[in-house]
Design an enzyme around this catalytic site. Structure first.
Site, PDB file in Angstrom:
ATOM      1  N   TYR A   1       9.151 -21.457   1.995  1.00  0.00           N
ATOM      2  CA  TYR A   1       9.491 -21.418   3.417  1.00  0.00           C
ATOM      3  C   TYR A   1       9.038 -20.082   3.988  1.00  0.00           C
ATOM      4  CZ  TYR A   1      12.386 -21.428   7.675  1.00  0.00           C
ATOM      5  OH  TYR A   1      12.837 -21.380   8.980  1.00  0.00           O
TER       6      TYR A   1
ATOM      7  N   LYS B   1      15.392  -9.948   6.508  1.00  0.00           N
ATOM      8  CA  LYS B   1      16.687  -9.932   5.834  1.00  0.00           C
ATOM      9  C   LYS B   1      17.180  -8.513   5.485  1.00  0.00           C
ATOM     10  CE  LYS B   1      16.584 -14.786   4.974  1.00  0.00           C
ATOM     11  NZ  LYS B   1      15.500 -15.681   4.686  1.00  0.00           N
TER      12      LYS B   1
ATOM     13  N   ASP C   1       5.167 -13.143   1.195  1.00  0.00           N
ATOM     14  CA  ASP C   1       6.351 -13.291   2.038  1.00  0.00           C
ATOM     15  C   ASP C   1       7.550 -12.801   1.239  1.00  0.00           C
ATOM     16  OD1 ASP C   1       8.587 -14.006   3.447  1.00  0.00           O
ATOM     17  OD2 ASP C   1       7.845 -15.985   4.013  1.00  0.00           O
TER      18      ASP C   1
HETATM   19  C1  LIG Z   1      14.535 -16.388   5.743  1.00  0.00           C
HETATM   20  C2  LIG Z   1      13.090 -16.485   5.452  1.00  0.00           C
HETATM   21  C3  LIG Z   1      12.127 -16.527   6.475  1.00  0.00           C
HETATM   22  C4  LIG Z   1      12.490 -16.638   7.917  1.00  0.00           C
HETATM   23  O1  LIG Z   1      13.182 -15.549   8.388  1.00  0.00           O
HETATM   24  P1  LIG Z   1      14.076 -15.716   9.733  1.00  0.00           P
HETATM   25  O2  LIG Z   1      14.582 -14.351   9.991  1.00  0.00           O
HETATM   26  O3  LIG Z   1      15.125 -16.725   9.400  1.00  0.00           O
HETATM   27  O4  LIG Z   1      13.162 -16.214  10.793  1.00  0.00           O
HETATM   28  C5  LIG Z   1      10.802 -16.480   6.109  1.00  0.00           C
HETATM   29  N1  LIG Z   1      10.418 -16.435   4.824  1.00  0.00           N
HETATM   30  C6  LIG Z   1      11.302 -16.412   3.820  1.00  0.00           C
HETATM   31  C7  LIG Z   1      10.824 -16.325   2.412  1.00  0.00           C
HETATM   32  C8  LIG Z   1      12.670 -16.460   4.096  1.00  0.00           C
HETATM   33  O5  LIG Z   1      13.552 -16.468   3.081  1.00  0.00           O
END
Ligand SMILES: *Cc1c(COP(=O)(O)O)cnc(C)c1O
Length: 434
Positions: free
Chosen positions: A146, A274, A241
């Protein structure tokens, strides 16, 4: 002990009247596990209290940001001081510079950093930058990873390479996802096949180094090495990511762990979120200087944000990064998380429940499967009904895990060994009922 859901239930009904599904982010609605979401009133350390004043041990921590636990006194102090100086200026501040320098110090591949307000925004901007820098359109992502909800990333795997991915959300035109290719995580042969066919058209490969959105699946070292080699060979960028793994699995993020295995390993761009906001809306992307200099105002790739680098969010993130930089922070967290995982596994074994575990730093995953999965398909073999029973058993005993079997879990520095022992004890009872 059964929980009284009296106040959560009517609040959920009210919420559903004004907010679609009663929530501002879908997983909070408990659709995957059924039942009524717990509305949080307040939190402290490793706990939160719901609207019934019921206490829970929190293994989500806002899905990662609260690595120090809730309401750490030094973070509170930094935020309170920042609030008094102003909420937002729409002009640069020194704190943004200090935070960017701090990120670069901890993650050397991020020579330059641009701050934004969410992981979604960071991922979307990194993709645009990769396309602008390479002058190519196609992007490769992996099934089960994701990267936020940008249009071109909301894609399901097609049935093969010949077919392009189909959008996984209504409202995303086929035209928008026609350049998104979805491959299987950890499948080297398929990756090589894809590059042989379309490698020269690929702008970037984006991946989670440890896929926290399939619970906890590590990219194999070999897979990671091949992605790095192929992207270099074909002139594509590799985007890591690390929104979930960043500063949570190690102080140098997941890339520092892979760099120990792969000589000179570095992604070209990294996406963060995060933990870097410590619970405030804050995210960032960064990477090699020559790539980052393509961003406006220096270069032709447009990117902007009214609240980007917000002074309160930067104060919160900066203090969080300072505190987790103390020697031994992540190794202690890793031991504690390991204690939780091994404790749950021992109880599951005792009860004859198939159970597999993995963890790194303050991030963990467990599966009601005999072996750790390495792909999305393998994760989806979990018995959902069994998971839901386990989930509700733990919830009713005051232990709050992610309400879906494909989501990772989070331990903070505020969790005590006693909290973890209580969770293991509760799991012993629950496993007996499965
Ligand atoms: C949480 C998450 C996102 C999205 O971040 P948001 O602040 O919710 O938009 C993107 N990539 C990864 C791997 C994530 O865990």
């Amino acid at each position: 002990m059964t929980q009284n859901t009296d106040l959560n239930q009517p609040l959920f009904e009210r919420a559903k009247g004004v907010i679609p599904g009663g929530v501002n982010s879908p997983v909070r609605a408990f659709n995957a596990v059924g039942g009524i979401p717990r509305f949080v009133k307040r939190a402290q350390g490793p706990y939160f209290w719901d609207t019934n004043d019921q206490q829970f041990v929190d293994y989500i921590g806002s899905w990662g940001p609260m690595i120090l636990g809730h309401g750490h006194p030094e973070v509170l102090q930094a935020v309170q001081a920042a609030v008094l100086e102003g909420f937002s200026f729409g002009a640069p501040t020194e704190r943004e510079v200090v935070l960017a320098e701090k990120i670069r110090e901890l993650v050397p591949s991020m020579e330059m950093v641009r701050m934004v307000s969410s992981g979604t925004e960071a991922g979307m901007s990194a993709l645009r930058l990769a396309r602008g820098y390479t002058g190519r359109n196609k992007i490769i992502k992996f099934n089960g990873c994701y990267h936020g909800h940008a249009d071109s990333l909301l894609v399901k795997a097609g049935s093969g390479l010949a077919t392009f991915g189909a959008s996984s959300s209504a409202g995303v035109p086929a035209d928008v996802v026609k350049d998104t290719i979805v491959l299987e995580y950890n499948d080297i042969a398929q990756l090589e096949e894809a590059f042989a066919k379309i490698g020269h058209e690929v702008a970037c490969v984006i991946m989670e180094p440890i896929a926290g959105n399939m619970n906890f699946v590590r990219a194999s070292v070999e897979f990671t090495r091949r992605i790095r080699e192929l992207t270099k060979e074909y002139g594509a960028l590799m985007i890591y990511d690390e929104v979930m793994t960043g500063f949570r699995v190690a102080l140098g993020c997941a890339q520092s762990l892979y760099a120990k295995e792969i000589d000179g390993f570095e992604p070209d761009l990294t996406v963060m979120g995060k933990v870097i906001g410590g619970g405030m809306p804050m995210a960032a992307f960064g990477g090699r200087r020559e790539i980052m200099e393509k961003l406006s105002p220096l270069g032709p790739v447009y990117q902007a944000g009214t609240l980007s680098g917000n002074p309160i969010a930067t104060a919160c993130g900066l203090k969080t990064l300072e505190l987790i930089g103390q020697p031994g922070f992540h190794s202690e967290l890793h031991l504690k998380t390991g204690h939780l995982m091994q404790g749950l596994k021992a109880e599951a074994d005792e009860a004859g429940i198939p159970f597999s575990i993995d963890w790194q730093g303050g991030l963990f995953g467990f599966y009601l499967l005999p072996e750790l999965p390495s792909s999305y398909h393998a994760v989806m073999k979990t018995d959902g009904a069994l998971f839901n029973k386990f989930y509700h058993g733990m919830l009713s005993r005051g232990h709050y895990f992610a309400p879906a079997l494909y989501e990772a879990g989070f331990v903070s520095a505020a969790h005590t060994e006693a909290d973890i022992d209580r969770t293991i004890e509760a799991a012993r009872e629950v496993f007996k009922t499965l």
